[in-house]
Write a protein that holds these residues in place. Structure first.
Motif, PDB file in Angstrom:
ATOM      1  N   THR A  41      -5.129   7.834   3.009  1.00 47.80           N
ATOM      2  CA  THR A  41      -5.965   6.928   3.792  1.00 47.80           C
ATOM      3  C   THR A  41      -7.015   7.703   4.579  1.00 47.80           C
ATOM      4  O   THR A  41      -8.180   7.284   4.655  1.00 47.80           O
ATOM      5  CB  THR A  41      -5.103   6.092   4.746  1.00 47.80           C
ATOM      6  OG1 THR A  41      -4.129   5.366   3.984  1.00 47.80           O
ATOM      7  CG2 THR A  41      -5.948   5.095   5.527  1.00 47.80           C
TER       8      THR A  41
ATOM      9  N   TYR B  61       0.840  -1.197   0.000  1.00 51.74           N
ATOM     10  CA  TYR B  61       0.000   0.000   0.000  1.00 51.74           C
ATOM     11  C   TYR B  61       0.881   1.255   0.000  1.00 51.74           C
ATOM     12  O   TYR B  61       1.944   1.281   0.633  1.00 51.74           O
ATOM     13  CB  TYR B  61      -0.927  -0.001   1.207  1.00 51.74           C
ATOM     14  CG  TYR B  61      -2.078  -0.973   1.067  1.00 51.74           C
ATOM     15  CD1 TYR B  61      -3.346  -0.535   0.701  1.00 51.74           C
ATOM     16  CD2 TYR B  61      -1.891  -2.327   1.285  1.00 51.74           C
ATOM     17  CE1 TYR B  61      -4.409  -1.428   0.566  1.00 51.74           C
ATOM     18  CE2 TYR B  61      -2.941  -3.233   1.139  1.00 51.74           C
ATOM     19  CZ  TYR B  61      -4.194  -2.768   0.779  1.00 51.74           C
ATOM     20  OH  TYR B  61      -5.234  -3.653   0.631  1.00 51.74           O
TER      21      TYR B  61
ATOM     22  N   VAL C 286      -7.233   4.946  -1.623  1.00 55.84           N
ATOM     23  CA  VAL C 286      -6.359   3.798  -1.386  1.00 55.84           C
ATOM     24  C   VAL C 286      -5.604   3.472  -2.664  1.00 55.84           C
ATOM     25  O   VAL C 286      -6.209   3.338  -3.732  1.00 55.84           O
ATOM     26  CB  VAL C 286      -7.162   2.567  -0.926  1.00 55.84           C
ATOM     27  CG1 VAL C 286      -6.247   1.342  -0.828  1.00 55.84           C
ATOM     28  CG2 VAL C 286      -7.842   2.835   0.411  1.00 55.84           C
TER      29      VAL C 286
ATOM     30  N   ARG D 211      -2.733   0.641  -4.037  1.00 57.85           N
ATOM     31  CA  ARG D 211      -1.990  -0.563  -3.698  1.00 57.85           C
ATOM     32  C   ARG D 211      -1.508  -1.238  -4.982  1.00 57.85           C
ATOM     33  O   ARG D 211      -2.074  -1.041  -6.070  1.00 57.85           O
ATOM     34  CB  ARG D 211      -2.854  -1.535  -2.891  1.00 57.85           C
ATOM     35  CG  ARG D 211      -3.937  -2.216  -3.702  1.00 57.85           C
ATOM     36  CD  ARG D 211      -4.840  -3.073  -2.854  1.00 57.85           C
ATOM     37  NE  ARG D 211      -5.909  -3.661  -3.664  1.00 57.85           N
ATOM     38  CZ  ARG D 211      -7.061  -4.096  -3.181  1.00 57.85           C
ATOM     39  NH1 ARG D 211      -7.302  -4.011  -1.878  1.00 57.85           N
ATOM     40  NH2 ARG D 211      -7.975  -4.617  -3.987  1.00 57.85           N
TER      41      ARG D 211
ATOM     42  N   ARG E  47      -1.011  -5.147  -5.931  1.00 63.72           N
ATOM     43  CA  ARG E  47      -1.298  -6.473  -5.392  1.00 63.72           C
ATOM     44  C   ARG E  47      -0.895  -7.559  -6.379  1.00 63.72           C
ATOM     45  O   ARG E  47      -1.159  -7.455  -7.580  1.00 63.72           O
ATOM     46  CB  ARG E  47      -2.784  -6.609  -5.055  1.00 63.72           C
ATOM     47  CG  ARG E  47      -3.094  -7.931  -4.337  1.00 63.72           C
ATOM     48  CD  ARG E  47      -4.387  -7.872  -3.588  1.00 63.72           C
ATOM     49  NE  ARG E  47      -5.556  -7.955  -4.454  1.00 63.72           N
ATOM     50  CZ  ARG E  47      -6.803  -7.854  -4.003  1.00 63.72           C
ATOM     51  NH1 ARG E  47      -7.029  -7.638  -2.718  1.00 63.72           N
ATOM     52  NH2 ARG E  47      -7.820  -7.938  -4.842  1.00 63.72           N
TER      53      ARG E  47
ATOM     54  N   ILE F 278      -6.376  -1.363   4.984  1.00 66.85           N
ATOM     55  CA  ILE F 278      -5.240  -0.461   5.202  1.00 66.85           C
ATOM     56  C   ILE F 278      -5.547   0.529   6.317  1.00 66.85           C
ATOM     57  O   ILE F 278      -4.653   0.905   7.088  1.00 66.85           O
ATOM     58  CB  ILE F 278      -4.852   0.266   3.890  1.00 66.85           C
ATOM     59  CG1 ILE F 278      -3.552   1.048   4.082  1.00 66.85           C
ATOM     60  CG2 ILE F 278      -5.965   1.163   3.403  1.00 66.85           C
ATOM     61  CD1 ILE F 278      -2.368   0.213   4.479  1.00 66.85           C
TER      62      ILE F 278
END
Length: 482
Positions: free
Chosen positions: A49, A40, A54, A56, A58, A185
């Motif tokens: 946040t 993140y 958000v 990220r 992944r 998160i």
């Protein structure tokens, strides 16, 4: 860039707890298990946040890639944007979408979440996939802190929001309720966000805050540099110089030898940025001197200056853009983000900034003093004064970093060293201008034009050189005496 709207709800689970049967809502469909790892990204103060943005990257599962989640129109909805997982750096389009929240702050890795997920479809009439349910075992790493928990997610696929309500009713009857936070998160960063609100008077806090500002400039202006937007190259070059100065002056805050390679790479990037910026400065400087020439010579000389330096600028800017497309540049940017996110620090970094940083700044000033004495021993050697200017710039930025720590005292020092660097910078510009005029003069004579106007221009630069050197030496005496 792919875009979708997701609607989901999260629920807290006890360790080892499973979801109850949801047959009252739909039939159980195919189930899969995944191991996911997501890094993140946020600003150092976690402003994304806090604003429900958000970012990220992944790997694992059915939707590997970069994800940007933004608030949707309804409480359960999020807008999600996707970019390919192959990118190692934050996609520029993502940063642009959250710039209103970032306001120039850098984006760096702040947490890693590893999740073991069991996912199952919830089917309706005609085998339509109403939703997917997930049971997640999560382990979050934020700096040196780790935590783990279990939670469930229910995400709509083809169903309407009534499906979420019916699932929630079944879960509530089984004693399963909404999670306290709406995202993984936010839960992982809960303690870190509280700590970030507390004043940090340590050397670590002061130095990293300054470094983060400069990294933010480089990230924020990156695309503008590629497009050669006004002032973008200049601001990025200055940020690069500030970074190098901070890492040199306050090297004691970091682990021994940990920043040497990074300073080398910053120097490389500064040189790439410097070439087009120098061409801009020279063009402006020489065009400003053209009025000293006789009226009949001004247009010819101005046209020569414009043609030569505009072409030089275009050439070196293309080289800059090419350098920014290399693996070397990408690694530099990744290393800078890591420097902000997880620096390797010396134990003194936890000491009070007002105690440990001023002696480091004083050492930078002493270096200027030694170089100044060396230059004064042979005052006509402009190369020595150029070395003084570079050391004075380090002192200037060192004082700038201390302004939030020492206040007015550091601000006075910063202003004194700025006067030194501005005057000696003009001296160096005059030196380079004379060399360029010589090249223009040679080409003009080759083309059958008179040399005299260029000699007059060179004499004007010589006058400016002597004046700026005198101002620089006077400003230097004041700075060293303070």
């Amino acid at each position: 860039m792919e875009r979708q709207v997701e609607a989901e709800r999260k629920y807290a689970l006890r360790r080892g707890q499973e979801l109850p049967s949801l047959t009252a809502v739909g039939r159980p469909g195919p189930a899969e298990e995944f191991v996911l790892e997501a890094t993140y990204y946020d600003a150092p103060d976690y402003r994304l946040t806090r604003a429900w943005r958000v970012i990220r990257r992944r790997v694992g599962g059915n939707d590997e890639g970069w994800h940007l989640k933004l608030p949707g129109d309804r409480p359960d909805e999020r807008i999600e944007l996707h970019e390919p997982v192959e990118r190692r750096r934050l996609p520029a389009a993502f940063r642009e979408r959250v710039e209103d929240v970032l306001e120039g702050a850098p984006v760096v890795p702040v947490a890693i979440l590893r999740t073991r997920r069991r996912e199952q479809q919830l089917l309706g009439p005609g085998d339509a996939v109403l939703a997917t349910t997930c049971v997640d075992q999560v382990r979050a790493t934020v700096g040196d802190h780790e935590q783990d928990w279990w939670e469930a997610e229910v995400e709509l696929v083809e169903g309407d929001h009534g499906v979420l309500d019916r699932v929630e009713a079944v879960l509530a009857a089984a004693g399963i309720h909404r999670a306290a936070t709406g995202s993984k998160i936010a839960r992982a960063l809960d303690e870190a966000m509280v700590q970030a609100l507390s004043p940090d008077h340590s050397a670590r806090g002061a130095v990293l805050a300054y470094i983060a500002q400069q990294v933010g400039v480089l990230q924020d202006r990156e695309e503008a540099v590629r497009q050669d937007a006004p002032d973008a190259v200049h601001r990025s070059r200055v940020a690069t110089r500030r970074l190098r100065s901070a890492l040199r002056t306050y090297a004691g805050v970091f682990g021994h030898g940990t920043t040497k390679a990074l300073r080398k790479e910053l120097r490389w990037h500064a040189e790439e940025l410097g070439a087009p910026r120098d061409a801009e400065v020279l063009r402006e400087r020489l065009q400003a001197s053209v009025p000293v020439l006789a009226p009949g010579d001004r247009e010819v000389v101005a046209a020569r200056i414009e043609a030569a330096l505009a072409a030089a600028h275009d050439r070196v800017h293309r080289q800059l853009v090419e350098s920014m497309g290399t693996d070397r540049y990408e690694r530099l940017q990744l290393d800078l983000a890591q420097l902000v996110a997880a620096p390797r620090l010396d134990v003194m970094a936890q000491e009070q900034a007002a105690v440990v940083l001023p002696p480091m700044f004083d050492a930078a000033v002493e270096r200027v003093r030694r170089l100044a004495a060396h230059a004064a021993a042979r005052p006509g050697d402009l190369t020595r004064w150029h070395e003084v200017r570079k050391a004075a710039k380090t002192a200037r930025y060192g004082a700038e970093l201390l302004v939030p720590v020492l206040g007015e005292r550091a601000e006075r020092a910063r202003a004194l060293w700025e006067a030194v660097t501005e005057a000696l910078g003009e001296m160096q510009d005059a030196v380079v201008s004379q060399r360029v005029i010589g090249e223009l003069s040679w080409q003009a004579v080759t083309d059958g034009l008179p040399r005299l106007p260029f000699d007059d221009l060179r004499h004007e630069q010589d006058r400016l050189l002597r004046e700026s050197l005198a101002r620089g030496r006077e400003a230097l005496s004041a700075a060293l005496a303070a």
